[in-house]
Write a protein that holds these residues in place. Structure first.
Motif, PDB file in Angstrom:
ATOM      1  N   UNK A 170      17.695  49.235 -31.134  1.00 34.71           N
ATOM      2  CA  UNK A 170      16.577  48.742 -30.333  1.00 34.71           C
ATOM      3  C   UNK A 170      16.545  49.478 -29.000  1.00 34.71           C
ATOM      4  N   UNK A 171      15.382  50.073 -28.704  1.00 34.05           N
ATOM      5  CA  UNK A 171      15.249  50.866 -27.478  1.00 34.05           C
ATOM      6  C   UNK A 171      14.618  50.091 -26.333  1.00 34.05           C
ATOM      7  N   UNK A 172      13.870  49.044 -26.648  1.00 29.61           N
ATOM      8  CA  UNK A 172      13.225  48.291 -25.580  1.00 29.61           C
ATOM      9  C   UNK A 172      13.006  46.849 -26.029  1.00 29.61           C
TER      10      UNK A 172
ATOM     11  N   UNK B  24      14.616  33.959 -17.459  1.00 29.50           N
ATOM     12  CA  UNK B  24      15.624  34.401 -16.486  1.00 29.50           C
ATOM     13  C   UNK B  24      16.849  34.972 -17.190  1.00 29.50           C
ATOM     14  N   UNK B  25      17.362  34.274 -18.214  1.00 27.45           N
ATOM     15  CA  UNK B  25      18.563  34.755 -18.903  1.00 27.45           C
ATOM     16  C   UNK B  25      18.271  36.009 -19.721  1.00 27.45           C
ATOM     17  N   UNK B  26      17.097  36.064 -20.361  1.00 27.91           N
ATOM     18  CA  UNK B  26      16.745  37.256 -21.142  1.00 27.91           C
ATOM     19  C   UNK B  26      16.614  38.489 -20.251  1.00 27.91           C
ATOM     20  N   UNK B  27      15.903  38.337 -19.141  1.00 26.20           N
ATOM     21  CA  UNK B  27      15.704  39.485 -18.252  1.00 26.20           C
ATOM     22  C   UNK B  27      17.026  39.929 -17.633  1.00 26.20           C
ATOM     23  N   UNK B  28      17.889  38.978 -17.284  1.00 23.48           N
ATOM     24  CA  UNK B  28      19.198  39.311 -16.712  1.00 23.48           C
ATOM     25  C   UNK B  28      20.037  40.080 -17.742  1.00 23.48           C
TER      26      UNK B  28
ATOM     27  N   UNK C  43      19.029  41.908 -20.306  1.00 22.99           N
ATOM     28  CA  UNK C  43      18.490  43.244 -20.575  1.00 22.99           C
ATOM     29  C   UNK C  43      18.773  44.198 -19.416  1.00 22.99           C
ATOM     30  N   UNK C  44      18.669  43.698 -18.204  1.00 20.75           N
ATOM     31  CA  UNK C  44      18.978  44.546 -17.045  1.00 20.75           C
ATOM     32  C   UNK C  44      20.445  44.980 -17.079  1.00 20.75           C
TER      33      UNK C  44
ATOM     34  N   UNK D 224      10.707  47.965 -11.800  1.00 21.50           N
ATOM     35  CA  UNK D 224      11.554  48.806 -12.664  1.00 21.50           C
ATOM     36  C   UNK D 224      11.523  48.310 -14.103  1.00 21.50           C
ATOM     37  N   UNK D 225      10.324  48.209 -14.617  1.00 23.11           N
ATOM     38  CA  UNK D 225      10.132  47.678 -15.963  1.00 23.11           C
ATOM     39  C   UNK D 225       8.833  48.230 -16.523  1.00 23.11           C
TER      40      UNK D 225
END
Length: 456
Positions: free
Chosen positions: A278-280, A297-301, A303-304, A338-339
Motif C-alpha cells: 500500500x502506497x497511500x 486522529x489515531x489513523x492520521x497519527x 500514517x504520519x 503535508x498531505x
C-alpha cells in the motif's frame, strides 16, 4: 484427455461413480465430495454481493503452507470442472429457482438456511454457527473454520460450476481407460528407447519437471480465476487490478495502491504491510457540520509515523450550509498541508432522506464549499463521487477544474468517466469496495503515475 495430477484423478474417480445421462445437483455433489464437516471445509456463495467465501479448518488457515495448498486445491477443483465441461465430459444446465436464492451454503452437515436468519446463523445440528462473514464457530464458541474471500472472475467461475445442475455426457471411466489404452499400443522398441532415455535423464530432470508442472498448474489457476489471496498481491496486480498494457497506458511500476478508511474499518491499518503493498491511505475526517470520525486522529497519527502518503476527506451533506461545512472540515484537519489535497465526498447518501434537491442548488453549494477551502489552504480540492451521481447532479464543466477521485466497481479495464471529466479523466480510481485484508473487506484505490504527484 490431458495428463492429470493426483487431485484431478480423484475428482474424475468421484464423477465416474455417477450415472451418465442423469441430471444431478452440483451443490449436493460438492457438499458430499469436497465440502465436508469432517474435512473442515465449507463454501458460502453470496449471490447478491457476488462473492464466495471458502472455509478451511483453523489449523490449515494459520499454517501458511497448508493454507496455500488448500486454496490451490480449491481453485483446481473448479478449473478442472470447467475443463471437463469445455471438453464435453460434463454439461452444466440451469436449475429451477437457481438464481433466486440470495445465499448458498455448501457442506454435508449444513441444513437449509432461511435467508432471513439472524446473526449468528446456526448452520447445522452440531450447533456450528456463522458468527461473521469469514468465521464459523462451534457450539461452544470455539473457532472451527476461517474463510478466504474470492470475487470478480473467480466468483463467476465458482458460481457457474456450483449454482447449476449437471449431466455426465461421457463415461468417465472410459475416458480414464482411454489414456491407458493409448499408451498400451506403443511399440516395444519405443518403450525400450523411452525407458533408456528416462533412466539416463531422470536424476537431472525429474525434480525440474516436477517444479515446472507445479508452476504451470498454478499459472493456469491464476489465469482462469484472475484473483489470488492477498499474499500474491503482485500477481493480482498483473491479472486483475491493472489495465492491460499498451503504449498509451502506464507501466506496472507506475501503478500505486491505496486504501480509504473510517471508523467502520476498525484497526485495519495495523493489519497492513504498508511498505510492501500500500502506497497511500485516505482517512475520513468529518461529515456535515458536527460529526468527526472517531478514528481520524489515531489513523492520521499512525500514517504520519509510518511515513505513508496520506489524505483526508469530508462527507458532504447537501442539506447543510456549505460554508459551515468547509469551516468545520478545516477545523478538524488543522489545515494540514503535508498531505494529499483535501477531498470532499459527495454521493447519493449525501442527499437528505426522502428529498430530491435540484442539481443547480447542489452545484452552487458544492462550489461554495470548494471555493472556501481553496481560498483558505491555497490548494485545489479533490472531489470523490461516482459516474451516475456526477452525471445527474454535477453535470457542469466547471467541476472539471477539480481532480476526480472516482468510485467505479465495474471490473472493467478502464472506468466510465463522468461527463465533466471526460477529457481530463480521473486522478484516483476506487476500483473495489470489497478488497480483502486478513478477511476484512475494505475499499481499494489505484493511482497511475509517480506517487509524489499525489501530493500536488
Amino acid at each position: 484427455m490431458r495428463d492429470l495430477n493426483n487431485w484431478e484423478r480423484e475428482i474424475l474417480q468421484q464423477l465416474s461413480s455417477l450415472q451418465p445421462g442423469i441430471s444431478m445437483d452440483m451443490v449436493g455433489f460438492l457438499s458430499s465430495f469436497f465440502f465436508r464437516r469432517d474435512a473442515a471445509k465449507a463454501l458460502i456463495l453470496n449471490a447478491q454481493s457476488r462473492y464466495a467465501m471458502f472455509f478451511m479448518g483453523n489449523q490449515s488457515f494459520i499454517d501458511n503452507a497448508k493454507k496455500k495448498g488448500e486454496i490451490s486445491k480449491f481453485l483446481n477443483l473448479f478449473s478442472f470442472l470447467k475443463y471437463l465441461a469445455n471438453e464435453g465430459y460434463i454439461s452444466f444446465h440451469p436449475i429451477e429457482n437457481g438464481t433466486e436464492m440470495p445465499i448458498y451454503y455448501l457442506q454435508d452437515s449444513f441444513d437449509k438456511i432461511p435467508p432471513t436468519s439472524t446473526n449468528p446463523i446456526v448452520l447445522n445440528s452440531f450447533g456450528d454457527c456463522l458468527s461473521a462473514s469469514d468465521t464459523i464457530l462451534t457450539k461452544d464458541k470455539k473457532l472451527f473454520c476461517k474463510g478466504v474471500l474470492f470475487e470478480h472472475e473467480t466468483y463467476d467461475l465458482i458460481a457457474k460450476a456450483t449454482i447449476s445442475g449437471f449431466i455426465l455426457t461421457k463415461d468417465m471411466s472410459m475416458a480414464s481407460m482411454g489414456l491407458k489404452t493409448k499408451r498400451s499400443k506403443m511399440s516395444v522398441i519405443t518403450v525400450c528407447l523411452t525407458s533408456i532415455i528416462l533412466l539416463a535423464l531422470v536424476g537431472f530432470f525429474f525434480s525440474l519437471r516436477s517444479r515446472i508442472q507445479d508452476h504451470q498448474n498454478m499459472l493456469l489457476q491464476l489465469l482462469e480465476s484472475h484473483k489470488e489471496i492477498r499474499s500474491n498481491l503482485r500477481e493480482l496486480r498483473a491479472h486483475v487490478l491493472l489495465p492491460s498494457t499498451s503504449a498509451a497506458q502506464t507501466t506496472q511500476s507506475q501503478v500505486h495502491y491505496g486504501i480509504d478508511v473510517s471508523k467502520w474499518n476498525g484497526n485495519i491499518l495495523t493489519d497492513l504491510n504498508m511498505m510492501d503493498s500500500i502506497s497511500f491511505a485516505i482517512c475520513k475526517a468529518s461529515e456535515g457540520i458536527d460529526y468527526v470520525d472517531p478514528d481520524f486522529a489515531s489513523n492520521s497519527k499512525f500514517l504520519k509515523e509510518k511515513g505513508v502518503i496520506w489524505g483526508f476527506y469530508h462527507f458532504f451533506h447537501t442539506g447543510d450550509d456549505p460554508i459551515r461545512q468547509a469551516e468545520f472540515f478545516l477545523d478538524v484537519t488543522g489545515r494540514e498541508l503535508n498531505a494529499i489535497t483535501p477531498i470532499v465526498d459527495i454521493e447519493q447518501e449525501s442527499l437528505p432522506l426522502g428529498v430530491q434537491p435540484s442539481p443547480t442548488k447542489i452545484q452552487v453549494d458544492l462550489l461554495l464549499f470548494l471555493n472556501h477551502l481553496e481560498r483558505n489552504i491555497g490548494r485545489v480540492p479533490m472531489i470523490y463521487t461516482d459516474e451516475a451521481f456526477a452525471n445527474q447532479y454535477l453535470n457542469n464543466e466547471t467541476f472539471a477544474k477539480y481532480p476526480l477521485w472516482l468510485a467505479e466497481y465495474s471490473n472493467e479495464e478502464r472506468p466510465a468517466i463522468p461527463i465533466p471529466w471526460k477529457e481530463k479523466s480521473f486522478k484516483v480510481w476506487q476500483k473495489s469496495s470489497s478488497y480483502s485484508v486478513q478477511s476484512k473487506l475494505i475499499d481499494l484505490d489505484v493511482f497511475f503515475g509517480e506517487i509524489e504527484e499525489l501530493l500536488k
